[in-house]
Design an enzyme around this catalytic site. Structure first.
Site, PDB file in Angstrom:
ATOM      1  N   GLU A  13       0.803  -1.235   0.000  1.00  0.00           N
ATOM      2  CA  GLU A  13       0.000   0.000   0.000  1.00  0.00           C
ATOM      3  C   GLU A  13       0.832   1.280   0.000  1.00  0.00           C
ATOM      4  OE1 GLU A  13      -2.858  -0.544   3.187  1.00  0.00           O
ATOM      5  OE2 GLU A  13      -3.453  -2.497   2.406  1.00  0.00           O
ATOM      6  N   GLU A  57      -6.040 -10.681  -1.583  1.00  0.00           N
ATOM      7  CA  GLU A  57      -6.891 -10.488  -0.386  1.00  0.00           C
ATOM      8  C   GLU A  57      -8.340 -10.393  -0.819  1.00  0.00           C
ATOM      9  OE1 GLU A  57      -5.512  -7.223   2.054  1.00  0.00           O
ATOM     10  OE2 GLU A  57      -3.410  -7.701   1.739  1.00  0.00           O
TER      11      GLU A  57
HETATM   12  O1  9MR Z   1      -7.512  -8.249   8.123  1.00  0.00           O
HETATM   13  C1  9MR Z   1      -6.546  -7.496   8.833  1.00  0.00           C
HETATM   14  C2  9MR Z   1      -7.132  -7.010  10.153  1.00  0.00           C
HETATM   15  O2  9MR Z   1      -7.372  -8.115  11.009  1.00  0.00           O
HETATM   16  C3  9MR Z   1      -6.164  -6.035  10.816  1.00  0.00           C
HETATM   17  O3  9MR Z   1      -6.790  -5.472  11.955  1.00  0.00           O
HETATM   18  C4  9MR Z   1      -5.757  -4.943   9.845  1.00  0.00           C
HETATM   19  C5  9MR Z   1      -4.697  -4.062  10.430  1.00  0.00           C
HETATM   20  O4  9MR Z   1      -3.505  -4.775  10.626  1.00  0.00           O
HETATM   21  O5  9MR Z   1      -5.236  -5.502   8.660  1.00  0.00           O
HETATM   22  C6  9MR Z   1      -6.132  -6.312   7.981  1.00  0.00           C
HETATM   23  O6  9MR Z   1      -5.529  -6.789   6.813  1.00  0.00           O
HETATM   24  C7  9MR Z   1      -5.185  -5.798   5.858  1.00  0.00           C
HETATM   25  C8  9MR Z   1      -3.946  -6.283   5.138  1.00  0.00           C
HETATM   26  O7  9MR Z   1      -2.926  -6.540   6.050  1.00  0.00           O
HETATM   27  C9  9MR Z   1      -3.495  -5.256   4.105  1.00  0.00           C
HETATM   28  N1  9MR Z   1      -4.557  -4.911   3.205  1.00  0.00           N
HETATM   29  C10 9MR Z   1      -5.828  -4.521   3.811  1.00  0.00           C
HETATM   30  C11 9MR Z   1      -6.274  -5.604   4.789  1.00  0.00           C
HETATM   31  C12 9MR Z   1      -7.630  -5.270   5.373  1.00  0.00           C
HETATM   32  O8  9MR Z   1      -7.540  -4.105   6.140  1.00  0.00           O
END
Ligand code: 9MR
Length: 379
Positions: free
Chosen positions: A162, A267
């Site tokens: 990101e 994802e």
């Molecule tokens: O699904 C993840 C959630 O449990 C966490 O709280 C969050 C913050 O670390 O991250 C989520 O996963 C993210 C991923 O690492 C990067 N792309 C977006 C995902 C959804 O927010």
């Protein structure tokens, strides 16, 4: 499909039950990943609570359905190195174990992100921003320690996550402010040095947007000029029934392939819930709206018509992915069952969403059968 399942169940019963074979390490190979063998890997994100308890066995949905495993959170900086030099690999080690048990690949997520990175990484003892040299050396040390530990065991790493704004420009983050635009280049170089055999990925959301994918293409080409090959760009795929247009996803896949890289869908989930008018698409975790029943209409279950729309959306997406299977190495669902999904809590906390292919009990949904049907029909 039902016949195939029955046959597999009977076969596994005859192997384990009749012959008295108590070996639990036999993957019955009857799930999604098996159906898509020869096309691309089918992955899941494994939540930390799963990695903190006894690992799922071979008949659990994780092993039954998937052959690529990403830690939903456990390999992020804040979990791996919460304090300077104090590494914790308990959950990451478990992920490797799980993948071994399920005969699958491990995907490392993620080395550099502006979220979930502790403040200390960017600060000195007085709380002031560190110099470029200090941050580069912290980055190098973190990557060498984490990637080095799992050398040869992780198929590929989301090296940078990101880093782009929706208009394709570089996002303003502490990494960029302190190191400069070349922080991305350094992260890829360190990862390449730490495990020359691992694939290296750039990962982002909203890459179906033309301007944003143009930014990713610029990145890939810029890295190529530095002799750094990006093995795949991860299109995260946090979608909804209402967006994106399939043609936009397709155009972006084509742009990336033309840029000389492969694509991973990293994802994937499809929310069925309404969004507030002013909400953005994507996955910016800083977005947060107040809960209201109008935004949470399916607490008692998803009506069949909506279930069908979800199945249609998934079938359309997977048909598209199959058309580009030569360049798509993996499709990972962001979670295993609907109950696990982060979408129940974003951008409004505590809702009941149905974004994945397995229901809250781990059973296949209509969307699952549609996705499997696409490849079974082709065989
Ligand atoms: O699904 C993840 C959630 O449990 C966490 O709280 C969050 C913050 O670390 O991250 C989520 O996963 C993210 C991923 O690492 C990067 N792309 C977006 C995902 C959804 O927010």
């Amino acid at each position: 499909m039902l016949n195939r399942l029955m046959a597999t169940l009977l076969l596994s019963w005859s192997l384990t039950g009749c012959a008295g074979n108590t070996n639990t390490n036999t993957n019955t190979n009857s799930g999604l990943a098996d159906a898509y063998a020869g096309q691309f890997l089918i992955g899941t994100a494994v939540k930390s609570s799963t990695l903190m308890s006894a690992l799922p066995d071979n008949n659990a949905p994780e092993c039954r359905e998937f052959n690529a495993f990403t830690a939903e959170n456990a390999m992020k900086w804040q979990h791996v190195q919460p304090q300077p030099g104090a590494y914790s690999f308990v959950m990451a080690d478990q992920l490797i174990q799980l993948a071994q048990r399920c005969d699958g690949q491990v995907i490392g997520h993620t080395l550099v992100w502006h979220q979930q990175t502790p403040a200390w990484v960017f600060e000195d003892d007085a709380g002031q921003a560190v110099s470029r040299e200090v941050l580069l050396s912290r980055l190098r040390e973190h990557i060498f320690t984490l990637v080095g530990r799992y050398k040869g065991q992780v198929r590929g790493w989301d090296v940078v996550n990101e880093a782009l704004n929706d208009d394709g420009t570089l996002r303003d983050t502490p990494w960029r402010r302190i190191i400069g635009d070349d922080y991305i280049e350094y992260a890829f170089k360190y990862a390449r040095q730490a495990d020359p055999s691992a694939q290296l990925y750039y990962n982002d959301y909203n890459l179906y947007k033309a301007q944003k994918v143009a930014g990713a293409v610029r990145l890939v080409k810029q890295l190529a000029r530095q002799d750094i090959h990006v093995d795949a760009v991860g299109m995260q795929g946090h979608y909804s029934l209402d967006y994106p247009a399939l043609s936009d996803v397709e155009q972006s896949i084509i742009r990336l392939i033309e840029a000389g890289t492969n694509v991973a869908i990293t994802e994937l989930d499809v929310t069925v819930l309404p969004l507030p008018d002013n909400a953005h698409t994507g996955a910016d975790i800083t977005q947060n709206f107040t809960a209201h029943p109008v935004y949470d209409p399916y607490v008692e279950g998803l009506p069949p018509a909506r279930q069908q729309l979800l199945a249609d959306k998934y079938a359309a997406l997977f048909s598209l992915f199959l058309n580009y299977a030569e360049h798509i190495n993996r499709v990972t669902l962001w979670g295993t069952t609907d109950g696990d999904s982060w979408r129940n809590n974003w951008p409004i906390r505590g809702r009941t969403d149905y974004p994945l292919l397995l229901d809250r009990k781990g059973n296949p949904k209509a969307a699952y059968h549609g996705v499997v049907g696409l490849v079974n029909a082709a065989h």
